[in-house]
Design a protein around this motif. Sequence first.
Motif, short mmCIF file in Angstrom:
data_model
loop_
_atom_site.label_atom_id
_atom_site.label_comp_id
_atom_site.label_asym_id
_atom_site.label_seq_id
_atom_site.Cartn_x
_atom_site.Cartn_y
_atom_site.Cartn_z
N ASP A 1 83.90 24.76 43.49
CA ASP A 1 85.26 25.78 43.35
C ASP A 1 86.46 25.52 44.06
N ARG A 2 86.40 24.75 45.49
CA ARG A 2 87.39 24.20 46.19
C ARG A 2 88.60 22.73 44.57
N THR A 3 87.20 21.90 43.85
CA THR A 3 87.12 20.69 42.94
C THR A 3 88.89 21.29 41.67
N GLU A 4 87.74 22.15 41.03
CA GLU A 4 88.01 23.02 40.27
C GLU A 4 89.39 23.70 40.82
N ASN A 5 89.97 24.20 41.75
CA ASN A 5 90.98 25.30 41.98
C ASN A 5 92.20 23.74 42.07
N ILE A 6 91.79 22.54 42.60
CA ILE A 6 92.94 21.62 42.74
C ILE A 6 92.89 21.11 41.47
N GLY B 1 99.43 23.35 58.83
CA GLY B 1 101.33 24.11 59.21
C GLY B 1 101.75 24.02 58.15
N LYS B 2 100.81 24.35 56.29
CA LYS B 2 101.53 23.38 55.25
C LYS B 2 101.64 24.42 54.74
N SER B 3 101.88 25.83 54.94
CA SER B 3 102.59 27.18 54.37
C SER B 3 104.28 27.36 55.06
N LEU C 1 94.32 21.08 57.55
CA LEU C 1 93.36 22.41 57.92
C LEU C 1 93.99 23.10 57.87
N SER C 2 93.31 24.20 57.80
CA SER C 2 93.86 26.01 57.78
C SER C 2 94.43 25.63 59.01
N GLY C 3 95.78 26.20 59.15
CA GLY C 3 96.53 26.01 60.42
C GLY C 3 97.71 25.21 61.15
N VAL D 1 95.82 31.20 63.05
CA VAL D 1 97.31 32.38 62.59
C VAL D 1 96.49 33.32 62.04
N LYS D 2 95.34 33.52 60.88
CA LYS D 2 94.57 34.60 60.10
C LYS D 2 93.87 35.14 60.99
N GLY D 3 93.06 34.85 61.77
CA GLY D 3 91.77 34.92 62.47
C GLY D 3 90.49 34.90 62.20
N LEU D 4 90.96 33.54 60.56
CA LEU D 4 89.93 33.09 60.27
C LEU D 4 88.81 32.01 60.96
N TYR D 5 88.96 30.55 62.35
CA TYR D 5 88.40 30.32 63.02
C TYR D 5 87.13 31.47 63.13
N LYS E 1 81.51 31.42 55.22
CA LYS E 1 80.96 30.03 55.54
C LYS E 1 81.50 29.10 54.97
N ASP E 2 81.05 28.24 54.50
CA ASP E 2 81.81 26.71 54.20
C ASP E 2 83.29 26.91 54.41
N PHE E 3 83.39 26.76 55.91
CA PHE E 3 85.01 26.53 56.28
C PHE E 3 85.03 25.54 57.22
N PHE F 1 97.90 23.34 49.91
CA PHE F 1 96.59 23.09 50.14
C PHE F 1 95.88 22.89 50.23
N ILE F 2 94.24 22.89 51.31
CA ILE F 2 94.08 22.23 51.62
C ILE F 2 93.69 21.42 51.18
N SER F 3 92.93 21.29 50.35
CA SER F 3 92.79 20.16 48.92
C SER F 3 91.93 18.50 50.59
N PRO F 4 90.72 19.31 51.34
CA PRO F 4 89.88 18.50 51.90
C PRO F 4 89.60 17.02 50.99
N PHE F 5 90.04 17.11 49.56
CA PHE F 5 88.91 16.24 49.09
C PHE F 5 89.90 14.75 48.21
N VAL G 1 97.86 31.66 45.61
CA VAL G 1 97.04 31.30 44.35
C VAL G 1 96.00 31.40 43.57
N ARG G 2 95.63 32.19 44.88
CA ARG G 2 93.43 32.20 44.70
C ARG G 2 93.64 33.95 44.52
N HIS G 3 95.39 34.65 44.38
CA HIS G 3 95.16 35.54 44.59
C HIS G 3 95.37 36.03 42.69
N1 LIG Z 1 86.35 28.83 53.97
C1 LIG Z 1 86.75 28.93 53.54
N2 LIG Z 1 87.77 27.69 53.92
C2 LIG Z 1 89.55 27.62 53.88
N3 LIG Z 1 89.63 27.89 54.23
C3 LIG Z 1 89.77 29.62 53.84
C4 LIG Z 1 88.42 29.89 53.72
N4 LIG Z 1 88.17 31.60 52.70
C5 LIG Z 1 89.08 31.62 53.39
N5 LIG Z 1 89.97 30.96 53.52
C6 LIG Z 1 91.54 30.71 52.99
O1 LIG Z 1 92.08 30.31 52.10
C7 LIG Z 1 93.18 29.35 52.14
C8 LIG Z 1 92.52 27.44 51.37
O2 LIG Z 1 92.67 27.98 49.92
P1 LIG Z 1 93.14 26.66 49.53
O3 LIG Z 1 93.32 26.75 47.71
O4 LIG Z 1 94.29 25.47 50.05
O5 LIG Z 1 91.62 26.37 49.84
S1 LIG Z 1 91.39 24.64 49.16
O6 LIG Z 1 92.39 23.84 48.75
O7 LIG Z 1 90.75 24.88 47.63
O8 LIG Z 1 90.33 23.97 49.73
C9 LIG Z 1 93.37 28.94 53.47
O9 LIG Z 1 94.86 28.69 53.53
P2 LIG Z 1 95.25 28.37 54.70
O10 LIG Z 1 95.03 28.57 55.73
O11 LIG Z 1 97.05 28.58 54.69
O12 LIG Z 1 95.35 26.82 55.12
C10 LIG Z 1 92.44 30.19 54.48
O13 LIG Z 1 93.42 31.20 54.55
#
Ligand SMILES: Nc1ncnc2c1ncn2[C@@H]1O[C@H](COP(=O)(O)OS(=O)(=O)O)[C@@H](OP(=O)(O)O)[C@H]1O
Length: 205
Positions: A83-88, A42-44, A38-40, A146-150, A159-161, A109-113, A69-71
């Motif tokens: 998009d996540r599938t194509e990313n991975i 500890g991957k990075s 999951l985001s946060g 860590v990034k205030g995203l939750y 969306k799609d978090f 990478f979260i790589s959720p699937f 990589v997403r930049h």
């Molecule tokens: N909707 C949503 N869901 C999850 N994460 C989000 C989202 N939007 C932006 N972010 C930020 O993007 C980082 C995850 O990118 P990834 O390329 O690892 O995602 S994935 O593998 O394609 O699912 C993730 O980084 P980490 O926190 O390091 O995991 C977030 O910072």
Amino acid sequence: MSEQNKSPNAVWQEVSVTRANREKLHGHRSLLVWFTGLSGSGKSTLVHATEQALHARGRRTYALDGDNVRHGLCADLGFSDNDRTENIRRIGEVANLFVDSGAIVLAAFISPFRADRQKARNLVDPGDFIEVFCDCSLEICEQRDVKGLYKKARRGEIKDFTGISSPYEAPIDPEVSLNTGELSVAECVERIMAVVEARTQLTGD
Ligand SMILES: Nc1ncnc2c1ncn2[C@@H]1O[C@H](COP(=O)(O)OS(=O)(=O)O)[C@@H](OP(=O)(O)O)[C@H]1O
Ligand SMILES: Nc1ncnc2c1ncn2[C@@H]1O[C@H](COP(=O)(O)OP(=O)(O)O)[C@@H](O)[C@H]1O
């Protein structure tokens, strides 16, 4: 040739300097260490701490990190399932090239699937993929935020978090599973290093 191949006239170029040649030069084997969670979770943190530990021992390394990589390579992709599938898929291909270059590749990478992680695994030789599950509860990841995203996701601003409005499929049989909510970073690095060091030993001549 796969049906997916859109370049049927592209001819595979044989190389004169091989991965084995490069590994010999480097003094160690190359492989792909794939961090998922999951985001946060500890991957990075663990990718960078492990890379430092390897670098300090003279190993050739390269880290691929989700946000970076997403930049660039994946700047056109969002967070829908497709998009996540194509990313991975892209990252798997790039990581495989870096493995061929003789590097120990660390991918965060979260790589959720599961199916997408399996495809990345299938790109490299058997035994050259180490899946590291950063196993941390959603509660702890959200506390860390860590990034205030939750907070943003809970407010409906993202969306799609992952973990909240998008699924995460935990690995079933990862090579390394780390409870990053309880273990220290140093303890995690030690466990990862033990597996990486064992698998990157050169055998024979
Ligand atoms: N909707 C949503 N869901 C999850 N994460 C989000 C989202 N939007 C932006 N972010 C930020 O993007 C980082 C995850 O990118 P990834 O390329 O690892 O995602 S994935 O593998 O394609 O699912 C993730 O980084 P980490 O926190 O390091 O995991 C977030 O910072
Ligand atoms: N055992 C551990 N492994 C990794 N990170 C940890 C660990 N214990 C605490 N942390 C902390 O958890 C946070 C993880 O954040 P980060 O590495 O950015 O996660 P991710 O890349 O999965 O989004 C960091 O603040 C890190 O210091």
